[in-house]
Design a protein around this motif. Sequence first.
Motif, PDB file in Angstrom:
ATOM      1  N   LEU A  41       0.857  -1.168   0.000  1.00 29.03           N
ATOM      2  CA  LEU A  41       0.000   0.000   0.000  1.00 29.03           C
ATOM      3  C   LEU A  41       0.905   1.233   0.000  1.00 29.03           C
ATOM      4  O   LEU A  41       1.805   1.358   0.829  1.00 29.03           O
ATOM      5  N   ASN A  42       0.648   2.143  -0.920  1.00 27.26           N
ATOM      6  CA  ASN A  42       1.540   3.276  -1.145  1.00 27.26           C
ATOM      7  C   ASN A  42       1.003   4.522  -0.431  1.00 27.26           C
ATOM      8  O   ASN A  42       0.004   5.110  -0.849  1.00 27.26           O
ATOM      9  N   PHE A  43       1.677   4.929   0.642  1.00 26.59           N
ATOM     10  CA  PHE A  43       1.332   6.164   1.333  1.00 26.59           C
ATOM     11  C   PHE A  43       2.493   7.150   1.246  1.00 26.59           C
ATOM     12  O   PHE A  43       2.761   7.897   2.192  1.00 26.59           O
ATOM     13  N   ALA A  44       3.158   7.164   0.093  1.00 27.06           N
ATOM     14  CA  ALA A  44       4.287   8.071  -0.118  1.00 27.06           C
ATOM     15  C   ALA A  44       4.206   8.762  -1.475  1.00 27.06           C
ATOM     16  O   ALA A  44       5.210   9.236  -1.994  1.00 27.06           O
ATOM     17  N   SER A  45       3.021   8.846  -2.049  1.00 25.58           N
ATOM     18  CA  SER A  45       2.858   9.422  -3.376  1.00 25.58           C
ATOM     19  C   SER A  45       2.336  10.851  -3.285  1.00 25.58           C
ATOM     20  O   SER A  45       1.509  11.167  -2.424  1.00 25.58           O
ATOM     21  N   ASN A  46       2.801  11.712  -4.194  1.00 26.43           N
ATOM     22  CA  ASN A  46       2.260  13.061  -4.322  1.00 26.43           C
ATOM     23  C   ASN A  46       1.194  13.164  -5.414  1.00 26.43           C
ATOM     24  O   ASN A  46       0.744  14.267  -5.734  1.00 26.43           O
ATOM     25  N   ASP A  47       0.807  12.042  -5.973  1.00 23.00           N
ATOM     26  CA  ASP A  47      -0.242  12.020  -7.000  1.00 23.00           C
ATOM     27  C   ASP A  47      -1.599  12.059  -6.292  1.00 23.00           C
ATOM     28  O   ASP A  47      -2.361  11.095  -6.294  1.00 23.00           O
ATOM     29  N   TYR A  48      -1.908  13.201  -5.693  1.00 18.83           N
ATOM     30  CA  TYR A  48      -3.014  13.309  -4.741  1.00 18.83           C
ATOM     31  C   TYR A  48      -4.381  12.966  -5.332  1.00 18.83           C
ATOM     32  O   TYR A  48      -5.244  12.425  -4.643  1.00 18.83           O
ATOM     33  N   LEU A  49      -4.586  13.268  -6.604  1.00 24.60           N
ATOM     34  CA  LEU A  49      -5.880  13.014  -7.232  1.00 24.60           C
ATOM     35  C   LEU A  49      -5.893  11.727  -8.049  1.00 24.60           C
ATOM     36  O   LEU A  49      -6.896  11.407  -8.685  1.00 24.60           O
ATOM     37  N   ALA A  50      -4.789  10.993  -8.026  1.00 19.74           N
ATOM     38  CA  ALA A  50      -4.644   9.742  -8.782  1.00 19.74           C
ATOM     39  C   ALA A  50      -4.816   9.958 -10.282  1.00 19.74           C
ATOM     40  O   ALA A  50      -5.217   9.046 -11.008  1.00 19.74           O
ATOM     41  N   LEU A  51      -4.468  11.141 -10.763  1.00 16.45           N
ATOM     42  CA  LEU A  51      -4.560  11.393 -12.199  1.00 16.45           C
ATOM     43  C   LEU A  51      -3.524  10.594 -12.975  1.00 16.45           C
ATOM     44  O   LEU A  51      -3.728  10.268 -14.151  1.00 16.45           O
ATOM     45  N   GLY A  52      -2.411  10.274 -12.322  1.00 15.42           N
ATOM     46  CA  GLY A  52      -1.380   9.495 -12.995  1.00 15.42           C
ATOM     47  C   GLY A  52      -1.832   8.095 -13.374  1.00 15.42           C
ATOM     48  O   GLY A  52      -1.203   7.436 -14.218  1.00 15.42           O
ATOM     49  N   ASP A  53      -2.905   7.621 -12.752  1.00 14.52           N
ATOM     50  CA  ASP A  53      -3.436   6.298 -13.072  1.00 14.52           C
ATOM     51  C   ASP A  53      -4.310   6.319 -14.335  1.00 14.52           C
ATOM     52  O   ASP A  53      -4.648   5.263 -14.868  1.00 14.52           O
ATOM     53  N   ARG A  54      -4.698   7.501 -14.778  1.00 15.32           N
ATOM     54  CA  ARG A  54      -5.568   7.605 -15.943  1.00 15.32           C
ATOM     55  C   ARG A  54      -4.749   7.508 -17.233  1.00 15.32           C
ATOM     56  O   ARG A  54      -3.712   8.150 -17.361  1.00 15.32           O
ATOM     57  N   LYS A 227       3.055  16.948  -8.873  1.00 19.26           N
ATOM     58  CA  LYS A 227       2.257  16.468  -7.750  1.00 19.26           C
ATOM     59  C   LYS A 227       0.852  16.120  -8.237  1.00 19.26           C
ATOM     60  O   LYS A 227       0.661  15.142  -8.950  1.00 19.26           O
ATOM     61  N   ALA A 228      -0.152  16.925  -7.879  1.00 19.50           N
ATOM     62  CA  ALA A 228      -1.534  16.586  -8.224  1.00 19.50           C
ATOM     63  C   ALA A 228      -1.776  16.537  -9.727  1.00 19.50           C
ATOM     64  O   ALA A 228      -2.686  15.847 -10.183  1.00 19.50           O
ATOM     65  N   LEU A 229      -0.977  17.263 -10.503  1.00 21.54           N
ATOM     66  CA  LEU A 229      -1.191  17.263 -11.950  1.00 21.54           C
ATOM     67  C   LEU A 229      -0.659  16.000 -12.618  1.00 21.54           C
ATOM     68  O   LEU A 229      -1.014  15.702 -13.763  1.00 21.54           O
ATOM     69  N   ALA A 230       0.196  15.258 -11.919  1.00 23.16           N
ATOM     70  CA  ALA A 230       0.720  13.980 -12.429  1.00 23.16           C
ATOM     71  C   ALA A 230       1.438  14.137 -13.767  1.00 23.16           C
ATOM     72  O   ALA A 230       1.233  13.364 -14.704  1.00 23.16           O
ATOM     73  N   ALA A 231       2.295  15.150 -13.839  1.00 21.82           N
ATOM     74  CA  ALA A 231       3.098  15.362 -15.046  1.00 21.82           C
ATOM     75  C   ALA A 231       4.497  15.795 -14.611  1.00 21.82           C
ATOM     76  O   ALA A 231       4.951  15.418 -13.534  1.00 21.82           O
ATOM     77  N   ASN A 232       5.169  16.571 -15.427  1.00 19.00           N
ATOM     78  CA  ASN A 232       6.496  17.090 -15.095  1.00 19.00           C
ATOM     79  C   ASN A 232       6.580  18.557 -15.497  1.00 19.00           C
ATOM     80  O   ASN A 232       5.911  18.983 -16.436  1.00 19.00           O
ATOM     81  N   GLY A 233       7.440  19.293 -14.783  1.00 20.59           N
ATOM     82  CA  GLY A 233       7.649  20.686 -15.126  1.00 20.59           C
ATOM     83  C   GLY A 233       7.025  21.628 -14.124  1.00 20.59           C
ATOM     84  O   GLY A 233       6.524  21.221 -13.066  1.00 20.59           O
ATOM     85  N   ALA A 234       7.055  22.917 -14.448  1.00 21.05           N
ATOM     86  CA  ALA A 234       6.522  23.951 -13.563  1.00 21.05           C
ATOM     87  C   ALA A 234       6.247  25.199 -14.378  1.00 21.05           C
ATOM     88  O   ALA A 234       6.698  25.327 -15.531  1.00 21.05           O
ATOM     89  N   ILE A 235       5.510  26.136 -13.773  1.00 21.66           N
ATOM     90  CA  ILE A 235       5.223  27.399 -14.431  1.00 21.66           C
ATOM     91  C   ILE A 235       5.342  28.528 -13.425  1.00 21.66           C
ATOM     92  O   ILE A 235       4.983  28.360 -12.246  1.00 21.66           O
ATOM     93  N   VAL A 236       5.878  29.650 -13.870  1.00 22.83           N
ATOM     94  CA  VAL A 236       5.958  30.868 -13.072  1.00 22.83           C
ATOM     95  C   VAL A 236       5.021  31.884 -13.697  1.00 22.83           C
ATOM     96  O   VAL A 236       5.118  32.179 -14.898  1.00 22.83           O
ATOM     97  N   LEU A 237       4.110  32.427 -12.875  1.00 20.12           N
ATOM     98  CA  LEU A 237       3.135  33.405 -13.349  1.00 20.12           C
ATOM     99  C   LEU A 237       3.394  34.741 -12.661  1.00 20.12           C
ATOM    100  O   LEU A 237       3.595  34.794 -11.443  1.00 20.12           O
ATOM    101  N   ALA A 238       3.363  35.818 -13.441  1.00 18.79           N
ATOM    102  CA  ALA A 238       3.642  37.143 -12.887  1.00 18.79           C
ATOM    103  C   ALA A 238       3.168  38.191 -13.890  1.00 18.79           C
ATOM    104  O   ALA A 238       2.484  37.887 -14.872  1.00 18.79           O
TER     105      ALA A 238
END
Length: 373
Positions: A41-54, A227-238
């Motif tokens: 049982l995995n309680f160490a994942s940041n895939d909070y919404l389980a989108l990575g399983d889709r 994390k919740a988006l289940a992808a890679n990368g980041a964005i800076v908004l300003a």
Amino acid sequence: MAFEYIDNVLEGAKEQHLLRQRVVVDDICARTLAVDGRRYLNFASNDYLALGDRPLPPLKGRSGGHSSPLVTGYSREQAELEQRFCALYGFESALLFASGFSANASVLKALFAQAREGLIVQDKLNHASLVDGGLAANAQMQRFNHNNMAHLDARLGKSKAHHKLVVSEGVFSMDGDCAPLEQLRSQCEKHRAWLMLDDAHGFGVLGEGKGSAAVLKPDILVLTFGKALAANGAIVLASNKVIDLLLQSNRDYTYSTALSALQCEVIDTRLTQLLAADAERQHLSALIDYFKSQCAAAHLALMPSDTPIQPLIVGDSESALVMQNQLRDKGIWLSAIRPPTVAHNTARLRITLTAAHTEEDIDTLVSALEQCR
């Protein structure tokens, strides 16, 4: 002999139960993972919404970034993805990065590259990427006690710096608690400071998916996709002028190969899924409440947190490792977090819940924690 100190460093880390090692994961999803032929049982994942399983639909984008964004790497897919995030959060402009660490650290360095009399004031529990960026920036860096607005007020009030930036996480990655956003904004307005927010762990989970920025809009917002988006990368908004400045002086952005069109397509698809994942957020919220109530009944003292990050303080690193290994013997996978990631004598089991878990999974976890206590 050159570099003889390496042996001493590694031996010292081992003696203090702080030696870090990787584990090969054979298969993983938000609820379970497999290591060496055994499933846990995995309680160490940041895939909070389980989108990575889709499964993802067929993708058409190119897999290569070709070059840096300022040469030929800035694709139509990148521009459209940046515009989508700007429209969603009400910002003028944005930059995509390969990782959240790069985004955080490089923004702080670039923002103050040509500044005089600069001050960066960071929450004491900010992520290492923010700390590293602040230390490398052409500005004085100070820390304020975690979520302590009186201490922040004192730090800002005593400084004569002309350019002041307050930096905080929206959800703190090791404690799971949230920043007092309205109070942070009030302090910034009082002292004519800007606010930068790293919302890696709030994005997707809080505010109907928009994260901490659903409560207020900071001057600079960093969202990570791992994390919740289940992808890679980041964005800076300003604002336009901040992004234009970063284009001139952000070395991480200038000298890194751009995100590929394929990666942008994955992020765009996952963003659509994330914003529509209301049922997953509701289930996750109910699981958090259930886990906290079961732990309270079992007299397991969790740290105060209403997010998927639920830390259980153990104390010393050796005991945390012992509990981690005992839990793995019982089919539970979670991580013992030790210094320097957390403060001395606050080693902990960092438990993360996802929308893929069930109440039965929670019961299994709590029972195992009771036995290992």
